[in-house]
Design a protein around this motif. Structure first.
Motif, PDB file in Angstrom:
ATOM      1  N   SER A   8       0.809  -1.129  -0.004  1.00  0.00           N
ATOM      2  CA  SER A   8      -0.084   0.000  -0.063  1.00  0.00           C
ATOM      3  C   SER A   8       0.756   1.255   0.219  1.00  0.00           C
ATOM      4  CB  SER A   8      -0.846  -0.032   1.311  1.00  0.00           C
ATOM      5  OG  SER A   8      -0.147   0.327   2.361  1.00  0.00           O
ATOM      6  N   ASP A   9       0.071   2.249  -0.138  1.00  0.00           N
ATOM      7  CA  ASP A   9       0.860   3.662   0.050  1.00  0.00           C
ATOM      8  C   ASP A   9       0.588   4.462   1.535  1.00  0.00           C
ATOM      9  OD1 ASP A   9      -1.675   4.384   0.016  1.00  0.00           O
ATOM     10  OD2 ASP A   9      -1.369   5.839  -1.729  1.00  0.00           O
ATOM     11  N   GLU A  10       0.376   3.569   2.397  1.00  0.00           N
ATOM     12  CA  GLU A  10       0.149   4.093   3.728  1.00  0.00           C
ATOM     13  C   GLU A  10       1.421   4.258   4.324  1.00  0.00           C
ATOM     14  OE1 GLU A  10      -2.713   4.337   5.769  1.00  0.00           O
ATOM     15  OE2 GLU A  10      -3.611   3.733   4.068  1.00  0.00           O
ATOM     16  N   LEU A  11       1.639   5.369   5.020  1.00  0.00           N
ATOM     17  CA  LEU A  11       2.779   6.035   5.525  1.00  0.00           C
ATOM     18  C   LEU A  11       3.956   6.466   4.546  1.00  0.00           C
ATOM     19  CD1 LEU A  11       3.169   3.571   8.751  1.00  0.00           C
ATOM     20  CD2 LEU A  11       1.963   5.775   8.597  1.00  0.00           C
ATOM     21  N   THR A  12       3.709   6.428   3.332  1.00  0.00           N
ATOM     22  CA  THR A  12       4.714   6.824   2.227  1.00  0.00           C
ATOM     23  C   THR A  12       4.938   8.339   2.539  1.00  0.00           C
ATOM     24  OG1 THR A  12       3.175   7.018   0.596  1.00  0.00           O
ATOM     25  CG2 THR A  12       4.442   5.022   0.798  1.00  0.00           C
ATOM     26  N   ALA A  13       4.111   9.232   3.204  1.00  0.00           N
ATOM     27  CA  ALA A  13       4.389  10.444   3.228  1.00  0.00           C
ATOM     28  C   ALA A  13       5.314  10.888   4.490  1.00  0.00           C
ATOM     29  CB  ALA A  13       2.840  11.346   3.821  1.00  0.00           C
ATOM     30  N   ILE A  14       5.316   9.895   5.541  1.00  0.00           N
ATOM     31  CA  ILE A  14       6.237   9.947   6.499  1.00  0.00           C
ATOM     32  C   ILE A  14       7.611   9.167   5.924  1.00  0.00           C
ATOM     33  CG2 ILE A  14       6.733   9.221   8.833  1.00  0.00           C
ATOM     34  CD1 ILE A  14       3.518   9.243   9.153  1.00  0.00           C
ATOM     35  N   TYR A  15       7.422   8.025   5.603  1.00  0.00           N
ATOM     36  CA  TYR A  15       8.445   7.232   5.213  1.00  0.00           C
ATOM     37  C   TYR A  15       8.755   6.652   3.765  1.00  0.00           C
ATOM     38  CZ  TYR A  15       8.306   5.934  10.090  1.00  0.00           C
ATOM     39  OH  TYR A  15       8.441   6.041  11.421  1.00  0.00           O
ATOM     40  N   PRO A  16       9.209   7.977   2.999  1.00  0.00           N
ATOM     41  CA  PRO A  16       9.261   7.672   1.234  1.00  0.00           C
ATOM     42  C   PRO A  16       9.691   6.239   1.056  1.00  0.00           C
ATOM     43  CG  PRO A  16      10.325   9.793   2.124  1.00  0.00           C
ATOM     44  CD  PRO A  16      10.018   9.061   3.558  1.00  0.00           C
ATOM     45  N   VAL A  17       9.438   5.969  -0.105  1.00  0.00           N
ATOM     46  CA  VAL A  17       9.860   4.774  -0.615  1.00  0.00           C
ATOM     47  C   VAL A  17      10.923   4.899  -1.331  1.00  0.00           C
ATOM     48  CG1 VAL A  17       9.349   2.774  -2.215  1.00  0.00           C
ATOM     49  CG2 VAL A  17       7.531   3.792  -0.639  1.00  0.00           C
ATOM     50  N   ALA A  18      12.132   4.196  -1.201  1.00  0.00           N
ATOM     51  CA  ALA A  18      13.159   4.334  -2.049  1.00  0.00           C
ATOM     52  C   ALA A  18      13.286   3.033  -2.939  1.00  0.00           C
ATOM     53  CB  ALA A  18      14.566   4.247  -1.034  1.00  0.00           C
TER      54      ALA A  18
END
Length: 89
Positions: free
Chosen positions: A78-88
């Protein structure tokens, strides 16, 4: 500071099981379903094999039932928490 240790424990556990499976000839580094299942059921039940099954505790969200491994995979994808922990990548 206590929260840091929870993340550290999880990271070390994942490293331990992925190394165990890698040494047995199976790469599960890209299998969040298997990793989540093993995290839930524990290292003593981690038996490397060619076709690992996902499972773990059953969790009900609203009316949908998931296993721990399934729910971990859904969250991972999911894209949950990607605002806090960006996907690298």
């Amino acid at each position: 500071m206590a929260v840091f240790y929870l993340y550290l424990y999880t990271a070390l556990f994942i490293k331990e099981i992925t190394n165990q499976w890698e040494k047995a000839g199976y790469n599960i580094a890209n299998r969040p379903d298997v990793i989540a299942t093993l995290y839930n059921i524990g290292f003593d039940k981690s038996v490397p094999k060619s076709n690992p099954q996902i499972g773990g505790a059953e969790i009900t969200v609203n009316t949908t039932k998931y296993t721990y491994g399934e729910l971990g995979t859904v969250f991972y994808s999911s894209d949950e928490l990607t605002a806090i922990y960006p996907v690298a990548y």
